[in-house]
Design an enzyme around this catalytic site. Sequence first.
Site, PDB file in Angstrom:
ATOM      1  N   ARG A 158      10.999  76.239  66.466  1.00  0.00           N
ATOM      2  CA  ARG A 158      12.081  75.803  67.365  1.00  0.00           C
ATOM      3  C   ARG A 158      11.778  76.164  68.819  1.00  0.00           C
ATOM      4  NH1 ARG A 158      13.312  73.927  62.953  1.00  0.00           N
ATOM      5  NH2 ARG A 158      15.446  73.649  62.174  1.00  0.00           N
ATOM      6  N   SER A 232      22.354  73.725  62.945  1.00  0.00           N
ATOM      7  CA  SER A 232      22.248  75.190  62.880  1.00  0.00           C
ATOM      8  C   SER A 232      22.629  75.784  64.227  1.00  0.00           C
ATOM      9  CB  SER A 232      20.809  75.615  62.582  1.00  0.00           C
ATOM     10  OG  SER A 232      20.386  75.085  61.361  1.00  0.00           O
ATOM     11  N   GLU A 328      20.608  79.131  68.462  1.00  0.00           N
ATOM     12  CA  GLU A 328      19.572  78.106  68.484  1.00  0.00           C
ATOM     13  C   GLU A 328      19.987  76.990  69.431  1.00  0.00           C
ATOM     14  OE1 GLU A 328      17.487  74.803  65.712  1.00  0.00           O
ATOM     15  OE2 GLU A 328      19.541  74.872  66.344  1.00  0.00           O
TER      16      GLU A 328
HETATM   17  N1  EPU Z   1      22.289  80.147  52.555  1.00  0.00           N
HETATM   18  C1  EPU Z   1      23.365  80.875  52.114  1.00  0.00           C
HETATM   19  N2  EPU Z   1      24.605  80.536  52.595  1.00  0.00           N
HETATM   20  C2  EPU Z   1      24.799  79.498  53.482  1.00  0.00           C
HETATM   21  C3  EPU Z   1      23.673  78.781  53.930  1.00  0.00           C
HETATM   22  C4  EPU Z   1      22.424  79.122  53.453  1.00  0.00           C
HETATM   23  O1  EPU Z   1      23.261  81.780  51.323  1.00  0.00           O
HETATM   24  O2  EPU Z   1      25.949  79.267  53.845  1.00  0.00           O
HETATM   25  C5  EPU Z   1      20.952  80.439  51.990  1.00  0.00           C
HETATM   26  C6  EPU Z   1      20.502  79.315  51.064  1.00  0.00           C
HETATM   27  O3  EPU Z   1      20.948  79.482  49.784  1.00  0.00           O
HETATM   28  C7  EPU Z   1      19.013  79.401  51.145  1.00  0.00           C
HETATM   29  C8  EPU Z   1      18.756  79.891  52.560  1.00  0.00           C
HETATM   30  O4  EPU Z   1      19.991  80.472  53.012  1.00  0.00           O
HETATM   31  O5  EPU Z   1      18.514  80.370  50.277  1.00  0.00           O
HETATM   32  C9  EPU Z   1      18.299  78.796  53.486  1.00  0.00           C
HETATM   33  O6  EPU Z   1      19.281  77.780  53.596  1.00  0.00           O
HETATM   34  P1  EPU Z   1      18.892  76.236  53.858  1.00  0.00           P
HETATM   35  O7  EPU Z   1      17.855  75.825  52.918  1.00  0.00           O
HETATM   36  O8  EPU Z   1      20.164  75.465  53.910  1.00  0.00           O
HETATM   37  O9  EPU Z   1      18.177  76.216  55.263  1.00  0.00           O
HETATM   38  P2  EPU Z   1      18.438  77.052  56.596  1.00  0.00           P
HETATM   39  O10 EPU Z   1      17.356  78.063  56.733  1.00  0.00           O
HETATM   40  O11 EPU Z   1      19.841  77.540  56.640  1.00  0.00           O
HETATM   41  C10 EPU Z   1      16.897  75.561  58.106  1.00  0.00           C
HETATM   42  C11 EPU Z   1      17.003  74.856  59.433  1.00  0.00           C
HETATM   43  C12 EPU Z   1      17.794  73.557  59.277  1.00  0.00           C
HETATM   44  C13 EPU Z   1      17.062  72.678  58.284  1.00  0.00           C
HETATM   45  C14 EPU Z   1      16.948  73.446  56.940  1.00  0.00           C
HETATM   46  C15 EPU Z   1      16.137  72.691  55.933  1.00  0.00           C
HETATM   47  C16 EPU Z   1      16.942  76.597  61.139  1.00  0.00           C
HETATM   48  C17 EPU Z   1      17.711  77.387  62.143  1.00  0.00           C
HETATM   49  N3  EPU Z   1      17.644  75.727  60.412  1.00  0.00           N
HETATM   50  O12 EPU Z   1      18.217  75.946  57.731  1.00  0.00           O
HETATM   51  O13 EPU Z   1      17.785  72.900  60.534  1.00  0.00           O
HETATM   52  O14 EPU Z   1      17.750  71.459  58.079  1.00  0.00           O
HETATM   53  O15 EPU Z   1      16.282  74.709  57.158  1.00  0.00           O
HETATM   54  O16 EPU Z   1      14.791  72.696  56.290  1.00  0.00           O
HETATM   55  O17 EPU Z   1      15.717  76.776  61.020  1.00  0.00           O
HETATM   56  C18 EPU Z   1      19.007  72.542  62.544  1.00  0.00           C
HETATM   57  O18 EPU Z   1      18.058  73.065  63.130  1.00  0.00           O
HETATM   58  O19 EPU Z   1      20.022  72.107  63.175  1.00  0.00           O
HETATM   59  C19 EPU Z   1      18.966  72.445  61.108  1.00  0.00           C
HETATM   60  C20 EPU Z   1      20.002  71.966  60.390  1.00  0.00           C
END
Ligand code: EPU
Length: 334
Positions: A158, A232, A328
């Site tokens: 990012r 995010s 972010e």
């Molecule tokens: N999780 C929770 N509770 C929640 C949300 C997530 O426990 O409310 C846990 C999930 O179970 C999982 C982990 O956190 O184990 C990761 O969650 P997720 O796969 O939804 O991805 P993320 O790390 O929260 C990142 C990006 C997203 C992107 C997704 C998928 C960042 C800051 N965010 O989110 O990007 O869509 O991975 O690749 O890196 C964005 O940048 O606007 C965005 C949506």
Amino acid sequence: MPTSLKTYNTFGIDAQAADFIEISSQQQLQDLLSEDGPKDYFVLGGGSNMLLCAAIEQTVLHINNKGIREVSRTEDYITLEFQAGENWHDVVMYCVDNNYGGIENLALIPGKIGAAPIQNIGAYGVELKDVFVSCTAVEIATGNLKTFDLEDCQFGYRDSVFKNELKGAYIITSVSLKLSLDNHALSTSYGAINTELENLNLIPSVANIAQAVINIRSSKLPDPAQIGNSGSFFKNPVISRAAFEVFQSNNPDAPFYEVSETEVKVPAGWLIEHAGFKGKRFGDAGVHDRQALVLVNHGNATGQEIWSLAQRIQKEVLEKFGIALQAEVNLIGC
Ligand code: EPU
């Protein structure tokens, strides 16, 4: 002309702009900047990664130039140049419909392609840098055009040169991507994609991965057209291995991603959920009920109200887990 920015930012914050100019071509932008001399502008693309906490006193330049051009083609690859004002998801679907491979994992990310290099957008195991060839950008101080190749952009998680040394210095006017025509290097390593493909009974292909990503994102992430948000709100924090070991011994069930020998990434969504904020609402400012990393505007929240909630989350996550969350989204006047 004074303009409300409510429909120009996906958070749906009703901030006023003192002056607003629509940019529909690179030439128009160059002419404006070279004639005007140095002036302080506020550059607005899709408004999908910002929180507006105050009125904008500068002149807003809404970058809305459109067009897609084939730059070159080999047997295996095509290079396309997209004007900065093209909607990112439309770009993804254009490529998917033509079976051009490389950005199908990035379906449904809000915003315009001109903003994509600034934070090296990414999702489901793919980042813009994986297909990026170059971008052109106009220097604000002079109106001169410059081309930035992959190396010049210094992409990170990012992150890019446009958020660091060159912050506020250039306006991106077009982006060129190299996409596969055949033998697509499909990325299904991200667990949820495989599961969704299996559920749909589909083999991995450019179109099917896009479909899987669209299904996953629509099930977890709120559509800004329905409920204001900027995706995010925080970055996933990267912490030292020593700090992680302490965190893990207290929270053995927390998910994590290895970054390097010395660093580990912890999902901010998990931290926020386990600090008790998931689905919580304070007036019109809230935390999404299916993905705690996303802050939402239930209607008429001000930028300040969203920011107050964000700060409260930062404070409680720090107290509970000893981990600092960093925004972010770009904070404007917060
Ligand atoms: N999780 C929770 N509770 C929640 C949300 C997530 O426990 O409310 C846990 C999930 O179970 C999982 C982990 O956190 O184990 C990761 O969650 P997720 O796969 O939804 O991805 P993320 O790390 O929260 C990142 C990006 C997203 C992107 C997704 C998928 C960042 C800051 N965010 O989110 O990007 O869509 O991975 O690749 O890196 C964005 O940048 O606007 C965005 C949506």
